[in-house]
Write an enzyme that holds these catalytic residues in place. Sequence first.
Site, PDB file in Angstrom:
ATOM      1  N   ASP A 106     126.818  22.131  15.842  1.00 45.18           N
ATOM      2  CA  ASP A 106     125.753  22.706  15.006  1.00 45.18           C
ATOM      3  C   ASP A 106     126.344  23.434  13.808  1.00 45.18           C
ATOM      4  O   ASP A 106     125.908  23.250  12.663  1.00 45.18           O
ATOM      5  CB  ASP A 106     124.898  23.685  15.823  1.00 45.18           C
ATOM      6  N   GLY A 141     113.714  28.258  17.563  1.00 44.94           N
ATOM      7  CA  GLY A 141     113.592  27.867  18.972  1.00 44.94           C
ATOM      8  C   GLY A 141     113.094  26.441  19.165  1.00 44.94           C
ATOM      9  O   GLY A 141     112.501  26.115  20.178  1.00 44.94           O
ATOM     10  N   GLY A 144     115.151  23.703  18.728  1.00 45.75           N
ATOM     11  CA  GLY A 144     116.286  22.803  18.906  1.00 45.75           C
ATOM     12  C   GLY A 144     116.832  22.299  17.576  1.00 45.75           C
ATOM     13  O   GLY A 144     117.503  21.276  17.513  1.00 45.75           O
ATOM     14  N   HIS A 184     125.471  16.640  23.704  1.00 53.99           N
ATOM     15  CA  HIS A 184     126.321  17.296  24.713  1.00 53.99           C
ATOM     16  C   HIS A 184     127.730  16.689  24.752  1.00 53.99           C
ATOM     17  O   HIS A 184     128.388  16.684  25.780  1.00 53.99           O
ATOM     18  CB  HIS A 184     125.679  17.242  26.110  1.00 53.99           C
ATOM     19  N   SER A 196     118.668  24.270  15.675  1.00 52.59           N
ATOM     20  CA  SER A 196     119.818  25.125  15.442  1.00 52.59           C
ATOM     21  C   SER A 196     119.585  26.180  14.369  1.00 52.59           C
ATOM     22  O   SER A 196     120.432  26.412  13.504  1.00 52.59           O
ATOM     23  CB  SER A 196     121.035  24.268  15.105  1.00 52.59           C
ATOM     24  N   SER A 207     114.045  40.645   8.437  1.00 52.80           N
ATOM     25  CA  SER A 207     113.619  39.252   8.627  1.00 52.80           C
ATOM     26  C   SER A 207     112.133  39.156   8.328  1.00 52.80           C
ATOM     27  O   SER A 207     111.319  39.789   9.001  1.00 52.80           O
ATOM     28  CB  SER A 207     113.889  38.790  10.057  1.00 52.80           C
ATOM     29  N   GLU A 231     128.099  32.868  19.208  1.00 53.12           N
ATOM     30  CA  GLU A 231     127.264  32.333  20.293  1.00 53.12           C
ATOM     31  C   GLU A 231     127.901  32.635  21.650  1.00 53.12           C
ATOM     32  O   GLU A 231     127.237  33.040  22.591  1.00 53.12           O
ATOM     33  CB  GLU A 231     127.109  30.807  20.159  1.00 53.12           C
ATOM     34  N   SER A 242     119.766  29.116  14.955  1.00 56.24           N
ATOM     35  CA  SER A 242     120.771  30.154  15.204  1.00 56.24           C
ATOM     36  C   SER A 242     122.057  29.863  14.431  1.00 56.24           C
ATOM     37  O   SER A 242     122.618  30.762  13.792  1.00 56.24           O
ATOM     38  CB  SER A 242     121.045  30.320  16.705  1.00 56.24           C
TER      39      SER A 242
HETATM   40  C1  GLA Z   1     123.237  22.749  21.334  1.00 49.47           C
HETATM   41  C2  GLA Z   1     124.644  23.280  21.148  1.00 49.47           C
HETATM   42  C3  GLA Z   1     125.581  22.221  20.569  1.00 49.47           C
HETATM   43  C4  GLA Z   1     125.490  20.899  21.329  1.00 49.47           C
HETATM   44  C5  GLA Z   1     124.030  20.502  21.530  1.00 49.47           C
HETATM   45  C6  GLA Z   1     123.895  19.292  22.422  1.00 49.47           C
HETATM   46  O1  GLA Z   1     122.631  22.489  20.094  1.00 49.47           O
HETATM   47  O2  GLA Z   1     124.644  24.393  20.299  1.00 49.47           O
HETATM   48  O3  GLA Z   1     126.895  22.696  20.556  1.00 49.47           O
HETATM   49  O4  GLA Z   1     126.182  20.958  22.539  1.00 49.47           O
HETATM   50  O5  GLA Z   1     123.263  21.555  22.098  1.00 49.47           O
HETATM   51  O6  GLA Z   1     124.444  18.192  21.822  1.00 49.47           O
END
Ligand code: GLA
Length: 375
Positions: A162, A112, A114, A25, A116, A58, A150, A118
């Site tokens: 990400d 989903g 965490g 964050h 990334s 997909s 996003e 996406s």
């Molecule tokens: C998600 C967001 C990122 C970053 C993280 C936390 O993955 O896409 O931009 O803020 O949370 O570090």
Amino acid sequence: MLAVNSFVSEVVVQSPGRINFIGEHLDYNGGHVLPAAMNQKITLKFRKNNSHMCHVTSILLKNDFKIDLNNLVKTDTQWHNFILGVLFHINVLKPNTLKGFDCIIESDLALGAGLSSSAALECGLAKGINELFKIGLTDTELIELSRDTEHTFIGAKCGIMDQFAVIKGKKNHLLFLNCETLAYDLIEVDFKPYIIVLLNSNVSHNLANSAYNRRRDECSIALTIIKKKYPNYKFLSKVPLEILNEFEHVLSDEIYHRALYVIEENKRSINAVAHLKNFDFINFGNCLYQSHYGLQQHYEVSCEELDFLVELTKDLDYVLGSRMMGGGFGGCTINIVHSTHVDQFIEDTKGAYRKTYNKELSAIITTIDDGACIV
Ligand code: GLA
């Protein structure tokens, strides 16, 4: 659905998920983050179809849809919006360069979780189309248009980390990225005999967008108030702790703790890299634990299951460090585990997790790989 077996690709892209060692964050707070691209990837295969339609299949989602390039608007289906958003933003940057194409998407990257997926999808799609039609977008444009997707089509006001890691990642290197300037160092790492084990809590973080955006707003409120007296601070992560403490009774308790986390995490991130450069893996690992406690207690983006998984490792001398990773509210923990104990570690944590939550844990062993590339 497009037929996978008879599909003759003109361009194939492999686009990785990302891990992050520390600096959570901080990207939208102008701080320092330490992500890397991983060896679990999304593969996208492209061919032109000489029309104004795009046909995307997909395999993982067993889903298929068609897009009219003359009508790039948001829909109610989330994964369609990733595609629509990328096309929309390419069209904004380079009008009239997009033409019809077919695309098949396969993945060995968990969705989903965490990791990334996406950003992997957006960046991979943008990179593939850029190559297919020779559009000439730079890496920075690919990163930013994926981030903008996003913001506008998904509603997640994410930072840049990400997308940056997905495009700029390098095998066996961490990206030490300064999110204020976007300058970065590539740090070569070899954790041997330790390896990276992700524990997926299988708590979906999909509902987290609103909470994520709220954290971003809370940081912005803290900075706005501090700037009334100290207008020179452009980013919350750069405010010295002594200055934040002047505002302890002005800010709400919640907002004070958000800001405290951001300022401390940025220092931690910088210290962690210094430890890494000195090959001091013990203190590097300790920084990961401290980061978790900050996310848990001050930023409040962890959840019971993630806390449980981190606590399990606390007294294991073969685990260097552990913490929740990514936006939070579910997803994975990242663990640095001695290779001789990995099997035992996975078995024990799975058992303990099942016993406590009556849920399955998935373990992902990952290595640090190159960012999105044309294969
Ligand atoms: C998600 C967001 C990122 C970053 C993280 C936390 O993955 O896409 O931009 O803020 O949370 O570090």
